[in-house]
Design a protein around this motif. Structure first.
Motif, PDB file in Angstrom:
ATOM      1  N   VAL A  81      -9.679  28.443 -19.738  1.00 38.77           N
ATOM      2  CA  VAL A  81      -9.651  27.903 -18.256  1.00 38.77           C
ATOM      3  C   VAL A  81      -8.473  28.726 -17.601  1.00 38.77           C
ATOM      4  CG1 VAL A  81      -9.089  25.928 -16.810  1.00 38.77           C
ATOM      5  CG2 VAL A  81     -10.130  25.424 -19.195  1.00 38.77           C
ATOM      6  N   SER A  82      -8.856  29.253 -16.458  1.00 35.26           N
ATOM      7  CA  SER A  82      -7.864  29.798 -15.549  1.00 35.26           C
ATOM      8  C   SER A  82      -7.724  29.150 -14.245  1.00 35.26           C
ATOM      9  CB  SER A  82      -8.385  31.109 -15.346  1.00 35.26           C
ATOM     10  OG  SER A  82      -7.562  32.124 -14.397  1.00 35.26           O
ATOM     11  N   VAL A  83      -6.453  28.662 -13.958  1.00 36.03           N
ATOM     12  CA  VAL A  83      -6.366  27.787 -12.946  1.00 36.03           C
ATOM     13  C   VAL A  83      -5.458  28.454 -11.762  1.00 36.03           C
ATOM     14  CG1 VAL A  83      -5.381  25.566 -12.401  1.00 36.03           C
ATOM     15  CG2 VAL A  83      -5.979  25.893 -14.478  1.00 36.03           C
ATOM     16  N   ASP A  84      -5.901  28.399 -10.517  1.00 35.22           N
ATOM     17  CA  ASP A  84      -5.180  28.993  -9.488  1.00 35.22           C
ATOM     18  C   ASP A  84      -3.970  28.175  -9.242  1.00 35.22           C
ATOM     19  OD1 ASP A  84      -7.209  30.844  -8.904  1.00 35.22           O
ATOM     20  OD2 ASP A  84      -8.251  29.420  -7.744  1.00 35.22           O
ATOM     21  N   THR A  85      -2.770  28.369 -10.013  1.00 33.34           N
ATOM     22  CA  THR A  85      -1.837  27.802  -9.609  1.00 33.34           C
ATOM     23  C   THR A  85      -0.416  28.612 -10.020  1.00 33.34           C
ATOM     24  OG1 THR A  85      -0.580  25.518 -10.209  1.00 33.34           O
ATOM     25  CG2 THR A  85      -1.487  26.801 -12.209  1.00 33.34           C
ATOM     26  N   GLY A  86       0.787  28.186  -9.806  1.00 34.91           N
ATOM     27  CA  GLY A  86       1.870  29.049 -10.112  1.00 34.91           C
ATOM     28  C   GLY A  86       2.105  28.877 -11.602  1.00 34.91           C
ATOM     29  N   ALA A  87       2.255  27.902 -12.328  1.00 31.99           N
ATOM     30  CA  ALA A  87       2.504  27.677 -13.477  1.00 31.99           C
ATOM     31  C   ALA A  87       1.827  26.587 -14.154  1.00 31.99           C
ATOM     32  CB  ALA A  87       3.985  27.894 -13.896  1.00 31.99           C
ATOM     33  N   PHE A  88       1.513  26.426 -15.475  1.00 29.08           N
ATOM     34  CA  PHE A  88       0.850  25.498 -16.038  1.00 29.08           C
ATOM     35  C   PHE A  88       1.975  24.758 -17.044  1.00 29.08           C
ATOM     36  CE2 PHE A  88      -1.927  23.400 -19.042  1.00 29.08           C
ATOM     37  CZ  PHE A  88      -2.779  22.683 -18.343  1.00 29.08           C
ATOM     38  N   PHE A  89       1.927  23.590 -16.771  1.00 30.02           N
ATOM     39  CA  PHE A  89       3.242  22.790 -17.709  1.00 30.02           C
ATOM     40  C   PHE A  89       2.396  21.693 -18.613  1.00 30.02           C
ATOM     41  CE2 PHE A  89       4.458  23.626 -13.362  1.00 30.02           C
ATOM     42  CZ  PHE A  89       5.562  24.307 -13.430  1.00 30.02           C
ATOM     43  N   SER A  90       3.232  21.443 -19.655  1.00 35.05           N
ATOM     44  CA  SER A  90       2.959  20.512 -20.727  1.00 35.05           C
ATOM     45  C   SER A  90       2.645  19.273 -20.371  1.00 35.05           C
ATOM     46  CB  SER A  90       3.904  20.380 -21.612  1.00 35.05           C
ATOM     47  OG  SER A  90       3.735  19.352 -22.677  1.00 35.05           O
ATOM     48  N   ALA A  91       3.050  18.537 -19.274  1.00 35.88           N
ATOM     49  CA  ALA A  91       2.710  17.412 -18.663  1.00 35.88           C
ATOM     50  C   ALA A  91       1.307  17.561 -18.281  1.00 35.88           C
ATOM     51  CB  ALA A  91       3.310  17.172 -17.448  1.00 35.88           C
ATOM     52  N   GLU A  92       0.794  18.528 -17.802  1.00 30.91           N
ATOM     53  CA  GLU A  92      -0.722  18.677 -17.454  1.00 30.91           C
ATOM     54  C   GLU A  92      -1.482  18.855 -18.591  1.00 30.91           C
ATOM     55  OE1 GLU A  92      -0.819  21.378 -13.275  1.00 30.91           O
ATOM     56  OE2 GLU A  92       0.853  21.968 -14.918  1.00 30.91           O
ATOM     57  N   ARG A  93      -1.108  19.648 -19.488  1.00 29.15           N
ATOM     58  CA  ARG A  93      -1.889  19.967 -20.705  1.00 29.15           C
ATOM     59  C   ARG A  93      -2.226  18.782 -21.837  1.00 29.15           C
ATOM     60  NH1 ARG A  93      -1.569  22.669 -26.552  1.00 29.15           N
ATOM     61  NH2 ARG A  93      -3.692  23.743 -26.389  1.00 29.15           N
ATOM     62  N   LEU A  94      -1.103  18.109 -21.685  1.00 24.33           N
ATOM     63  CA  LEU A  94      -1.208  16.793 -22.652  1.00 24.33           C
ATOM     64  C   LEU A  94      -2.128  15.594 -21.885  1.00 24.33           C
ATOM     65  CD1 LEU A  94       2.386  16.258 -23.844  1.00 24.33           C
ATOM     66  CD2 LEU A  94       0.849  17.623 -24.701  1.00 24.33           C
ATOM     67  N   ARG A  95      -2.039  15.754 -20.648  1.00 26.41           N
ATOM     68  CA  ARG A  95      -3.094  14.691 -19.858  1.00 26.41           C
ATOM     69  C   ARG A  95      -4.503  15.294 -19.965  1.00 26.41           C
ATOM     70  NH1 ARG A  95       1.812  13.832 -18.361  1.00 26.41           N
ATOM     71  NH2 ARG A  95       2.549  11.782 -17.354  1.00 26.41           N
ATOM     72  N   VAL A  96      -4.670  16.504 -19.855  1.00 29.23           N
ATOM     73  CA  VAL A  96      -6.120  17.170 -19.922  1.00 29.23           C
ATOM     74  C   VAL A  96      -6.524  16.964 -21.451  1.00 29.23           C
ATOM     75  CG1 VAL A  96      -7.296  19.502 -20.174  1.00 29.23           C
ATOM     76  CG2 VAL A  96      -5.673  18.700 -18.271  1.00 29.23           C
ATOM     77  N   LEU A  97      -5.570  17.310 -22.471  1.00 28.34           N
ATOM     78  CA  LEU A  97      -6.263  16.694 -23.898  1.00 28.34           C
ATOM     79  C   LEU A  97      -6.591  15.667 -24.049  1.00 28.34           C
ATOM     80  CD1 LEU A  97      -3.927  19.206 -25.644  1.00 28.34           C
ATOM     81  CD2 LEU A  97      -6.360  19.781 -25.173  1.00 28.34           C
ATOM     82  N   ASN A  98      -5.769  14.566 -23.527  1.00 29.67           N
ATOM     83  CA  ASN A  98      -6.128  13.127 -23.907  1.00 29.67           C
ATOM     84  C   ASN A  98      -7.367  12.745 -22.983  1.00 29.67           C
ATOM     85  OD1 ASN A  98      -3.811  12.405 -25.361  1.00 29.67           O
ATOM     86  ND2 ASN A  98      -2.525  11.901 -23.901  1.00 29.67           N
ATOM     87  N   LYS A  99      -7.671  13.329 -21.711  1.00 28.77           N
ATOM     88  CA  LYS A  99      -8.819  13.163 -21.074  1.00 28.77           C
ATOM     89  C   LYS A  99     -10.062  13.351 -21.834  1.00 28.77           C
ATOM     90  CE  LYS A  99      -7.478  11.753 -16.349  1.00 28.77           C
ATOM     91  NZ  LYS A  99      -8.093  11.696 -15.201  1.00 28.77           N
ATOM     92  N   LEU A 100     -10.040  14.758 -22.254  1.00 30.74           N
ATOM     93  CA  LEU A 100     -10.947  15.347 -22.975  1.00 30.74           C
ATOM     94  C   LEU A 100     -11.277  14.501 -24.354  1.00 30.74           C
ATOM     95  CD1 LEU A 100     -10.294  19.157 -22.687  1.00 30.74           C
ATOM     96  CD2 LEU A 100     -12.152  17.851 -21.681  1.00 30.74           C
ATOM     97  N   ARG A 101     -10.384  14.044 -25.104  1.00 27.82           N
ATOM     98  CA  ARG A 101     -10.545  13.303 -26.235  1.00 27.82           C
ATOM     99  C   ARG A 101     -11.321  12.086 -26.069  1.00 27.82           C
ATOM    100  NH1 ARG A 101      -7.872  12.810 -31.393  1.00 27.82           N
ATOM    101  NH2 ARG A 101      -8.006  10.665 -32.182  1.00 27.82           N
ATOM    102  N   GLU A 102     -11.031  11.570 -24.690  1.00 28.57           N
ATOM    103  CA  GLU A 102     -11.568  10.061 -24.431  1.00 28.57           C
ATOM    104  C   GLU A 102     -13.201  10.236 -24.148  1.00 28.57           C
ATOM    105  OE1 GLU A 102      -9.517   8.945 -20.970  1.00 28.57           O
ATOM    106  OE2 GLU A 102      -7.773   8.201 -21.899  1.00 28.57           O
ATOM    107  N   LEU A 103     -13.336  11.799 -23.589  1.00 30.94           N
ATOM    108  CA  LEU A 103     -14.704  12.024 -23.383  1.00 30.94           C
ATOM    109  C   LEU A 103     -15.581  12.602 -24.519  1.00 30.94           C
ATOM    110  CD1 LEU A 103     -14.069  14.079 -19.874  1.00 30.94           C
ATOM    111  CD2 LEU A 103     -15.289  11.650 -19.988  1.00 30.94           C
ATOM    112  N   TYR A 104     -15.079  13.184 -25.191  1.00 35.93           N
ATOM    113  CA  TYR A 104     -15.670  13.966 -26.454  1.00 35.93           C
ATOM    114  C   TYR A 104     -15.164  13.979 -27.690  1.00 35.93           C
ATOM    115  CZ  TYR A 104     -17.193  16.545 -22.082  1.00 35.93           C
ATOM    116  OH  TYR A 104     -17.657  17.025 -20.801  1.00 35.93           O
ATOM    117  N   GLY A 105     -14.272  13.005 -28.000  1.00 34.47           N
ATOM    118  CA  GLY A 105     -13.615  13.019 -29.293  1.00 34.47           C
ATOM    119  C   GLY A 105     -12.944  14.015 -29.777  1.00 34.47           C
TER     120      GLY A 105
END
Length: 706
Positions: free
Chosen positions: A99-123
């Motif tokens: 994933v490439s995101v148009d943003t200045g930097a990408f942070f752990s606070a975002e990554r952990l939430r993305v992974l948790n949501k993906l886990r809810e959706l796809y195990g």
């Protein structure tokens, strides 16, 4: 991240110690990739899918990340997107997500939430191991998504708010939805890899440090001129997407820019998607991503209108962005029209979190210094100086300030011996004294952010393998030579199992400033002073990546050394929201206050001003705040452009306490078909009595384009 005004506030950082960092909690995701022999599956056919989704967030009265200049953003020059690519091995079921995101930097606070949501959706289908997320590093993208105090300060808006829950939620949601789209679009297809060279587009801003490298003369260029491109094609022949990596610093929009945009990377993405007839609103469309590689010491040949002398671009920053963006776009098109190599082989991945504070770097990776421990994170004096292309101009502070040559009176270096310079160095020294650390070697500490618990210490490294291609990701801005060393080491380990192409992507999965070579660190220019964990940080990244590569070769598991904390943001301070929208008694929301001229020539800018509402009332995610409409021969109006298009601007201004004025602006290209057009503003106003939010539409008078 280029530091300008942040350096000016370093001496007063101790005053912010009382600010709450947040309540910590442990993440709920687990990393459990299936061990996979590296030689399994040699087919060139994969399941591939692409997806794109809006991550723009709040359009006004919020901050931007990159310049640390307290920008108070006032609208949208170009919407920002998350570009997702999913590759599945039909033989083994292994998957890789980039994933490439148009943003200045990408942070752990975002990554952990993305992974948790993906886990809810796809195990356990998408995990920390196989999902890689990187930032393009635009310096005029939204801020407020980090829960690390240092980067909250760096992203503060004009009212000194550094955390933004809405922007955090919008970014996480947009990334997840882009992955969902890519997941839903999976179909049989092939991937081609192509490589090229782009010279003349960039230059090294830190040559004095670069030339300290023992192997500097072994390379024809002092910047990374390589262009790496992956192209995705369905078995039906449909072109699905492209990823194009090139090392640059997207700072063509300057430090005082107040419109959100994706800078040169966004321009290249937009142009390629236009070329392919993309529709960003469609569930399935062609997706073009232009992620970054080594950003540490590289800048564009032509800078922006506010760059330092010798680095300055033209007075027209649109021209600066378009020139640098077009160089990347044109090279991507050239490669697109050239033959490539079909990617073949297994899909696999490895990722690991490690605690870098106190991390032991083996003697193999310390250039003869034996086993070494990494330091408590800290920034050096030259961090406050800024880079050559954008110095902070703080008296007494300059690049190359080392522990061995530092003095209050500057008696050794003799760069700035003024009384004011001495006073500044004395003040900075008083702050840095609490962080003095022999571990940091040549770095005199000015900001002990690690001791203040302001910066992350648990960091991820990752490798995605897609057949004969490997993508390595680290959470830092690597200098040109640091990237070369890391790539070469991984390539050597993976070569025996058929990996012949290694792609580097920086600013990945988290953010921890810079990483330099040992020699560059010793020089203590801006990049070395911004290398948090001391002189052997590159050795730690090298050691971690080599272990991941070895695990891929052997088909063995890796285990996390630590897990980052998922900060509870419920009690973090956000900027107050919209209380109400008001207007003069005789006006209506959407009313045109200033009509466009009756006619325009191509090359001019059409502008209409409206009585508007605050854009925070509705973010119009995957929508638009404006339209340019064209009149058909039968008199009907059709949409021509909106706020995701390059040539439009949505601009918002507060007027008094609760009035809003909004502009719709259209830079009319020479290629625009003559005809009759009008400008439309779409917005929402909030009732102060009952809190109800009501949409409105404002429509300008028609005008002709000749």
């Amino acid at each position: 991240m280029r530091i300008h005004r942040l350096g000016r506030t370093v001496a007063t950082c101790a005053a912010t110690l009382a600010l709450a960092i947040g309540t910590a909690g442990i993440t709920s995701f687990t990393d459990a990739p299936t061990a996979q022999a590296a030689t399994t599956h040699t087919s060139s056919h994969y399941l591939i899918g692409t997806g794109i989704y809006d991550v723009t967030g709040q359009a006004a009265e919020a901050g931007a990340f990159g310049y640390a200049s307290h920008q108070e953003m006032e609208g949208i020059q170009q919407r920002l997107y998350s570009h997702a690519f999913v590759v599945a091995d039909p033989t083994t079921g292994q998957r890789a997500v980039y994933v490439s995101v148009d943003t200045g930097a990408f942070f752990s606070a975002e990554r952990l939430r993305v992974l948790n949501k993906l886990r809810e959706l796809y195990g356990d289908l998408y995990t920390s191991s196989n999902v890689m997320i990187s930032a393009t590093h635009t310096h005029v993208g939204p801020s407020g998504m980090s829960t690390d105090k240092l980067y909250e300060i760096a992203g503060e808006d004009g009212h000194l708010y550094g955390f933004n829950q809405t922007n955090l939620d919008e970014t996480v949601d947009g990334i997840v939805k882009s992955i969902q789209r890519a997941h839903n679009n999976l179909e049989p297809g092939t991937i081609a890899v192509k490589q090229g060279t782009l010279r003349g587009a960039t230059r090294n801003r830190s040559l004095a440090a670069y030339q300290q490298n023992d192997d500097a003369n072994q390379y024809a260029d002092n910047v990374d001129t390589s262009v790496m491109q992956l192209e995705f094609t369905a078995d039906t022949g449909e072109k699905l997407g492209l990823i194009n990596w090139f090392s640059t610093h997207p700072t063509q929009f300057p430090i005082d820019w107040v419109l959100y945009g994706a800078d040169t990377k966004g321009y290249a993405e937009y142009q390629f998607e236009q070329k392919m007839g993309s529709n960003v609103y469609a569930d399935k469309t062609f997706v073009a991503a232009f992620p970054n590689a080594a950003t540490g010491d590289v800048v564009t040949t032509q800078g922006n209108s506010k760059s330092a002398p010798g680095y300055m671009g033209s007075k027209d920053d649109y021209e600066n962005v378009e020139k640098a963006g077009a160089q990347q776009f044109d090279k991507a098109v050239e490669l697109w029209n050239s033959p490539g190599t079909t990617v073949s082989g297994p899909v696999d991945s490895r990722a690991r979190y490690a605690n870098f504070q106190g991390y032991v770097v083996g003697a193999k990776y310390t250039e003869g210094e034996g086993d070494k421990k990494l330091c408590v994170p800290a920034r050096g004096f030259s961090f406050a100086s800024g880079g050559e292309n954008g110095p902070s101009n703080i008296p007494g502070i300059y690049e190359g300030m080392t522990a061995g040559t530092f003095s209050i009176t500057d008696k050794i270096n003799q760069i700035d011996t003024s009384a004011l310079g001495g006073l500044v160095r004395a003040a900075f020294s008083a702050v840095g004294a609490i962080g003095t650390d022999p571990c940091q070697a040549e770095k005199p500490v000015v900001l002990p952010d690690g001791k203040l618990n302001w910066s992350p210490t648990v960091l991820p490294t990752q490798i995605l393998r897609i057949g004969n291609v490997a993508i390595i990701g680290i959470p830092a801005e690597a200098t040109t030579m640091a990237m070369r060393h890391l790539k070469a080491s991984v390539a050597n380990i993976l070569k025996p199992v058929g990996v012949d192409t290694v792609i580097f992507t920086g600013l990945t999965n988290d953010y921890t400033g810079y990483v330099t070579t040992r020699e560059e660190y010793a020089a203590q220019h801006y990049e070395g002073a911004s290398t948090e964990f001391g002189p052997h940080e590159i050795g730690a990244f090298n050691q971690e990546l080599d272990e991941l590569a070895t695990a891929l070769v052997n088909g063995t598991q890796v285990t996390d050394d630590a897990l980052p904390e998922l900060v509870d943001t419920r009690f973090k301070i956000n900027r107050p929201g919209v209380v109400l929208d008001d207007k003069p008694a005789k006006e209506q929301f959407g009313q045109v206050l200033v009509q466009p001229k009756p006619s325009y020539q191509r090359g001019e800018t059409a502008i209409a001003t409206f009585r508007g509402g605050h854009p925070k009332n509705d973010l119009h995610t995957m929508g638009t705040f404006l339209k340019v409409q064209r009149q058909q021969a039968d008199g009907t109006w059709v949409d021509y452009l909106d706020d995701h298009d390059w040539d439009t601007v949505y601009r918002w201004k507060r007027e008094g306490a609760s009035y809003s004025r909004t502009n719709v602006e259209w830079r009319i290209r020479s290629t625009v078909t003559p005809g009759t057009y009008r400008l439309v503003q779409l917005g929402d106003w909030k009732n102060g009595w009952n809190g109800k939010i009501t949409p409105y539409t404002g429509i300008s008078n028609p005008f002709t384009v000749n």
